[in-house]
Structure formats: structure tokens, C-alpha cells
Design a protein around this motif. Sequence first.
Motif, mmCIF file in Angstrom:
data_model
loop_
_atom_site.group_PDB
_atom_site.id
_atom_site.type_symbol
_atom_site.label_atom_id
_atom_site.label_comp_id
_atom_site.label_asym_id
_atom_site.label_seq_id
_atom_site.Cartn_x
_atom_site.Cartn_y
_atom_site.Cartn_z
ATOM 1 N N GLY A 130 19.925 -33.772 -24.021
ATOM 2 C CA GLY A 130 19.405 -33.632 -25.381
ATOM 3 C C GLY A 130 18.511 -32.405 -25.479
ATOM 4 N N PRO A 131 18.700 -31.564 -26.500
ATOM 5 C CA PRO A 131 17.868 -30.367 -26.622
ATOM 6 C C PRO A 131 16.423 -30.707 -26.996
ATOM 7 C CG PRO A 131 19.323 -30.568 -28.511
ATOM 8 C CD PRO A 131 19.695 -31.660 -27.569
ATOM 9 N N ALA A 132 15.510 -29.840 -26.607
ATOM 10 C CA ALA A 132 14.100 -30.047 -26.938
ATOM 11 C C ALA A 132 13.913 -30.096 -28.450
ATOM 12 C CB ALA A 132 13.259 -28.932 -26.340
ATOM 13 N N GLN A 133 14.801 -29.417 -29.198
ATOM 14 C CA GLN A 133 14.685 -29.412 -30.661
ATOM 15 C C GLN A 133 14.792 -30.823 -31.237
ATOM 16 O OE1 GLN A 133 16.455 -27.117 -28.927
ATOM 17 N NE2 GLN A 133 17.095 -25.449 -30.219
ATOM 18 N N SER A 134 15.426 -31.732 -30.487
ATOM 19 C CA SER A 134 15.554 -33.102 -30.988
ATOM 20 C C SER A 134 14.363 -33.957 -30.592
ATOM 21 C CB SER A 134 16.840 -33.741 -30.470
ATOM 22 O OG SER A 134 17.953 -33.150 -31.086
ATOM 23 N N ILE B 12 35.535 -26.572 -34.465
ATOM 24 C CA ILE B 12 34.392 -25.690 -34.256
ATOM 25 C C ILE B 12 33.105 -26.507 -34.150
ATOM 26 C CG2 ILE B 12 32.969 -23.879 -35.310
ATOM 27 C CD1 ILE B 12 35.477 -22.648 -36.420
ATOM 28 N N VAL B 13 32.982 -27.514 -35.045
ATOM 29 C CA VAL B 13 31.768 -28.338 -35.034
ATOM 30 C C VAL B 13 31.654 -29.118 -33.721
ATOM 31 C CG1 VAL B 13 30.677 -30.346 -36.103
ATOM 32 C CG2 VAL B 13 31.559 -28.509 -37.538
ATOM 33 N N VAL B 14 32.760 -29.745 -33.302
ATOM 34 C CA VAL B 14 32.745 -30.510 -32.048
ATOM 35 C C VAL B 14 32.375 -29.604 -30.883
ATOM 36 C CG1 VAL B 14 34.186 -31.777 -30.411
ATOM 37 C CG2 VAL B 14 34.374 -32.265 -32.844
ATOM 38 N N LEU B 15 32.985 -28.417 -30.859
ATOM 39 C CA LEU B 15 32.705 -27.455 -29.794
ATOM 40 C C LEU B 15 31.230 -27.056 -29.801
ATOM 41 C CD1 LEU B 15 34.317 -25.799 -27.650
ATOM 42 C CD2 LEU B 15 34.291 -23.923 -29.286
ATOM 43 N N ALA B 16 30.715 -26.776 -31.011
ATOM 44 C CA ALA B 16 29.327 -26.324 -31.132
ATOM 45 C C ALA B 16 28.362 -27.390 -30.632
ATOM 46 C CB ALA B 16 29.023 -25.975 -32.589
ATOM 47 N N VAL B 17 28.589 -28.643 -31.056
ATOM 48 C CA VAL B 17 27.687 -29.726 -30.655
ATOM 49 C C VAL B 17 27.715 -29.906 -29.144
ATOM 50 C CG1 VAL B 17 27.336 -32.213 -30.810
ATOM 51 C CG2 VAL B 17 27.797 -30.905 -32.873
ATOM 52 N N ASN B 18 28.913 -29.852 -28.570
ATOM 53 C CA ASN B 18 29.017 -30.070 -27.133
ATOM 54 C C ASN B 18 28.497 -28.897 -26.320
ATOM 55 O OD1 ASN B 18 30.114 -32.747 -26.629
ATOM 56 N ND2 ASN B 18 31.764 -32.042 -27.944
ATOM 57 N N LEU B 19 28.664 -27.676 -26.847
ATOM 58 C CA LEU B 19 28.082 -26.513 -26.168
ATOM 59 C C LEU B 19 26.570 -26.678 -26.102
ATOM 60 C CD1 LEU B 19 29.930 -23.370 -27.577
ATOM 61 C CD2 LEU B 19 29.810 -24.090 -25.200
ATOM 62 N N GLN B 20 26.024 -27.175 -27.203
ATOM 63 C CA GLN B 20 24.580 -27.316 -27.322
ATOM 64 C C GLN B 20 24.012 -28.301 -26.290
ATOM 65 O OE1 GLN B 20 23.718 -27.281 -31.476
ATOM 66 N NE2 GLN B 20 21.736 -28.180 -31.183
ATOM 67 N N VAL B 21 24.664 -29.456 -26.136
ATOM 68 C CA VAL B 21 24.117 -30.442 -25.195
ATOM 69 C C VAL B 21 24.682 -30.273 -23.790
ATOM 70 C CG1 VAL B 21 23.640 -32.170 -26.956
ATOM 71 C CG2 VAL B 21 25.837 -32.187 -25.803
ATOM 72 N N PHE B 23 26.949 -27.191 -22.097
ATOM 73 C CA PHE B 23 26.898 -25.894 -21.433
ATOM 74 C C PHE B 23 25.496 -25.281 -21.438
ATOM 75 C CE2 PHE B 23 27.331 -21.233 -21.733
ATOM 76 C CZ PHE B 23 27.827 -21.002 -20.471
ATOM 77 N N PHE B 24 24.850 -25.271 -22.601
ATOM 78 C CA PHE B 24 23.577 -24.559 -22.701
ATOM 79 C C PHE B 24 22.404 -25.307 -22.084
ATOM 80 C CE2 PHE B 24 25.811 -21.938 -25.804
ATOM 81 C CZ PHE B 24 25.402 -20.695 -25.368
ATOM 82 N N SER B 25 22.624 -26.607 -21.732
ATOM 83 C CA SER B 25 21.512 -27.326 -21.098
ATOM 84 C C SER B 25 21.157 -26.694 -19.763
ATOM 85 C CB SER B 25 21.871 -28.796 -20.930
ATOM 86 O OG SER B 25 22.939 -28.926 -20.016
ATOM 87 N N GLY B 26 22.128 -25.989 -19.164
ATOM 88 C CA GLY B 26 21.847 -25.287 -17.909
ATOM 89 C C GLY B 26 21.083 -23.997 -18.137
ATOM 90 N N LEU B 27 21.082 -23.511 -19.375
ATOM 91 C CA LEU B 27 20.420 -22.245 -19.705
ATOM 92 C C LEU B 27 19.225 -22.478 -20.625
ATOM 93 C CD1 LEU B 27 23.701 -20.306 -20.530
ATOM 94 C CD2 LEU B 27 22.388 -20.083 -18.434
ATOM 95 N N ALA B 28 18.686 -23.704 -20.571
ATOM 96 C CA ALA B 28 17.604 -24.061 -21.482
ATOM 97 C C ALA B 28 16.312 -23.341 -21.108
ATOM 98 C CB ALA B 28 17.389 -25.565 -21.460
ATOM 99 N N VAL B 29 15.558 -22.931 -22.120
ATOM 100 C CA VAL B 29 14.237 -22.343 -21.921
ATOM 101 C C VAL B 29 13.208 -23.400 -22.311
ATOM 102 C CG1 VAL B 29 12.678 -20.497 -22.605
ATOM 103 C CG2 VAL B 29 15.130 -20.070 -22.487
ATOM 104 N N ASN B 30 12.510 -23.948 -21.333
ATOM 105 C CA ASN B 30 11.573 -25.052 -21.581
ATOM 106 C C ASN B 30 12.231 -26.188 -22.353
ATOM 107 O OD1 ASN B 30 9.374 -24.048 -20.252
ATOM 108 N ND2 ASN B 30 8.594 -22.954 -22.050
ATOM 109 N N GLY B 31 13.493 -26.432 -22.021
ATOM 110 C CA GLY B 31 14.208 -27.513 -22.683
ATOM 111 C C GLY B 31 14.879 -27.107 -23.987
ATOM 112 N N VAL B 32 14.553 -25.915 -24.497
ATOM 113 C CA VAL B 32 15.116 -25.480 -25.779
ATOM 114 C C VAL B 32 16.452 -24.784 -25.540
ATOM 115 C CG1 VAL B 32 14.779 -24.018 -27.788
ATOM 116 C CG2 VAL B 32 12.844 -25.213 -26.795
ATOM 117 N N VAL B 33 17.463 -25.211 -26.277
ATOM 118 C CA VAL B 33 18.770 -24.563 -26.205
ATOM 119 C C VAL B 33 19.076 -23.945 -27.571
ATOM 120 C CG1 VAL B 33 19.650 -26.134 -24.450
ATOM 121 C CG2 VAL B 33 19.968 -26.690 -26.851
ATOM 122 N N PRO B 34 19.986 -22.953 -27.633
ATOM 123 C CA PRO B 34 20.311 -22.402 -28.953
ATOM 124 C C PRO B 34 20.966 -23.452 -29.851
ATOM 125 C CG PRO B 34 21.733 -21.486 -27.241
ATOM 126 C CD PRO B 34 20.686 -22.263 -26.549
#
Lengths: 297, 173
Positions: A130-134, B12-21, B23-34
Motif C-alpha cells: 500500500g502506498p504511503a499516500q493511502s 490502463i486503469v488496472v495496469l496503473a493501479v497494479n504498477l502503483q502497489v 512495481f513501484f513499491s520497490g522504488l518507494a521514497v519513504n513509502g511514497v510511490v508515484p
Amino acid sequence: MRPRSARRPRRRTVPVLVVLAALTVITLDASLGDDSPVEPLRRAAGEVFGPVQSGMSAAVEPVASIGDFVTTVSRLRDQNADLEARNTELEALLHTSDLDRNRLAELERTQVVASGAGLDVVTAQVVGVGPAQSFSLTVTIDAGTADGIGPDMTVLNGDGLVGRVVRADRTSATVLLLGDAESVVGGRVGSSMELGFLAGDGDLSGSGRLHLTTIDSTVQPAIGDTVVTWGSKDGKPYVAGVPVGHVESLQTSPRDSSTVATVAPFVDFSSLDLVSVVVGEARRTETSALGGAEPNQ
Amino acid sequence: MTVLRTLVIAMIVVLAVNLQVGFFSGLAVNGVVPDIALLVVVAAALSRGAEYAAVLGFVAGLALDLAPPADHTAGRWALALVVTGYLAGMVRQDADRSAFVAVLTVAASAFVGTSLFALSGLVLADPGVTVAGALSVIPTAVLYDVALTPLVLPAVAWTLRRTTPMSARWAAA
């Protein structure tokens, strides 16, 4: 698409409608809690998104571990993943069996037979965070009801307690991490067997701490003490004796003469990978517990 | 064609949501992902207008609210992204050609979107949302979203353009 004259009034209608729809969803979900009509929707979304997350996590793994670029080693990699899973499983068992001794004394006192108290665990991989934004600390794991996982089951890894399952779909489950502001765990201070409650501080960066309030305010935990789970009936949501963390510092409030201890969790929440879900407390002997994977209920 | 377009945007929406939780969780900055889903909504707002973006914002937001591992009150991201999409669509005319305005729109939208989500949490007394937490998360999210804009916005805009004119012609015929 539509004639201009018809388009103009609709321009406001549609956004207003969707805002109202969003507000309706919020109201329904917030007021009805667990009975909310949103729950089935969540489950359905889990059925759809869970496998996609698992698949995507598997797809980006080669990117994440760029070192393993030769496809011919994929067999070795599979083997390695299996062994890692096995290792985590065994480490988790080791930790728990170690602390089961404490629990055993407890159980003997209450005249419950606990000679072979082992844990049946299912190993799963964290595929979504879960992202920090949530503003909540939750992760998705790639195992669900098909593997015997259900709500309120304990999740741990080789280091200690991770959290508990809040929702399970067929192939995926959502785990609430210890550090979440909504998470409260009953804890027992190792040295004094004192009971208390561990609340997450909600820190979103993955380096959060837990706040331990002992029930008996006259007893102060010592710095460095290990805190384990206290456990609840049927091991739900937490089985007893899982290591949680160690006491890092103490803050005493003179006003209500209570002490809050800051506990540093053993688990690093920012780098979760393989976790084990306790699917049953097998009242069986060691070998079946090591066999893992078989749900007890 | 409408079915195809809906399918494409749903993917696109499904891809975006899943990328967010995922793929990008590995690149999170203090837990924040794009906020990829938010970027998709802004891209739709800039190429298709406010009304379309508001509806897409509702769908994408609901996906964020319901897809695991979300555990907050459902509808909060939906509300945040509806308003964000609608507002972003309002500046469409200016942002059409200029990349600079597009980036500014993304920055403003990211701020509005993440702030609205945090605010709804404060209103509902979600224990995870604190003002201090929000103040540290929101700026990081805005910067991360702006950084990802050159990758996400053109791709989504291109896909929407590819699927739009055909159907527009179809409807006109």
C-alpha cells in the motif's frame, strides 16, 4: 458526439453525479463497517487484482534482480526460491518453537495439553504494498483462501511478527502490518512475563516503532527486553509466543504514572518478501508441523 | 469501437493501479510511490476534457479503493480523483499544446488529489492520517508524480488519441 446544445447542461450533471456516487460509497462503507455492501465488491476486486499483482510481481522480478539475467539459470532460481521459502518457514518455526517453551509453562498452568504445540504455516510472497499516500500499512500476499488463509490469521517471517490477515480472496490476501496506526497487538515482555498492548505508530516510511503500554502500570519493562505476542483464543488474530521486537526506550508520564515503552520491531517492513501465515495450531507432533501447508480447520 | 475503447481504458486503469502497489513499491521514497492512476486521470483530462476525466477518476479511484492491499474506507480515492480529474479538465484549453502547462497541471492535480484523500481521512477520523504525516507525504508525492509525467502522460495521451478519432468519426456518421 452529441449536439452542442445537449452537451452543455450535461457538463455539470456528470461530475456532480460521480461526486455524489463517491460520497455514497464513502458513507455506506464508513457507516456500515464490516457489513458494508462494499465488502463483496472488495472481494471481487481482490479476485481480479490479486492474480494480476502476483503475475506482475513475477514479471518484474527479473528486472529487480538484474544479476540473474541468464535464462538457463531459471531452474536454479526456482530451486533457490523454494529453498528460501522453506528456510523462512523453518526459521519461523524455530522462533515460535523457541517461544513456545514460555507458552508451554503458561499452558501447563491452565492444564491444557500442549506437548506438541506447533504451527501450521503457509508461505507466501508479498506482491503489493500500500502506498504511503493511502496512509495505511498494508500489503498483498499471493496466497488466499485456496491455501487455507482466512481473516484474522497471524502473519510472521523469519524475524518475527509481521501482522495479521484482514481480508482473504481465493488467491490473494491483505495483511495489516504491525506498524499501522490501527494495529494493536497483545504483547508479553519476555523477562517479566508482564502483559501489555503494542500499538503501531502509523509511521509510513517503513521504519516505524510500536508503543507498549503495560496493563500493570507499576511494572516497567527493561530496555532491551524482548516482547512476544501474548496470544488470543484459537490463535486469532495472533498466536502466542511470536517475537515482536525489543524495548528501545521508556517514556514515563508523571501525571498518570504510566509508562509507555517504545518497541523496535524485529521485522523490517520496508523490505518484506516472504512471509508465513499461521493457518492452524497443529496439536500434532513436530514432523507434521514441519510439513506445513495443511490447514487445520 | 466503444467497447474496445472502454476495454483499453479499463486495462490502463488496472495496469496503473497494479504498477502503483506492485512495481513501484520497490522504488518507494519513504513509502511514497508515484500516483500512476492520478497521472492517467490527468492525461485523460488534458486530452478528453473534464467530464470524461471525472468519470474516469471515479473508476480509477474506486479501483484504488477496492484493489488489495487497500484497507481504508472505500470511495475516498474515488472522490479525490473525480475532483482532480474535473479540475484538470478545466485547464485543458491552455494545456493542450504546452508541455510546461501540462507539468504544472500535474503538480497541481497531484497536490489536490493527495490532499483531498488526506482530508477525507481526517474528516472520517482515520487513525492513520495525521497532519504531520500528510505534510511529509504530499510534497514527496507531488515531486514523484511530476518526475513520472514525461513517461506516463504522453503514453496515455497517445493511446487515447489512437482510440478516440475513430469512434468520433463513427458517432458522427
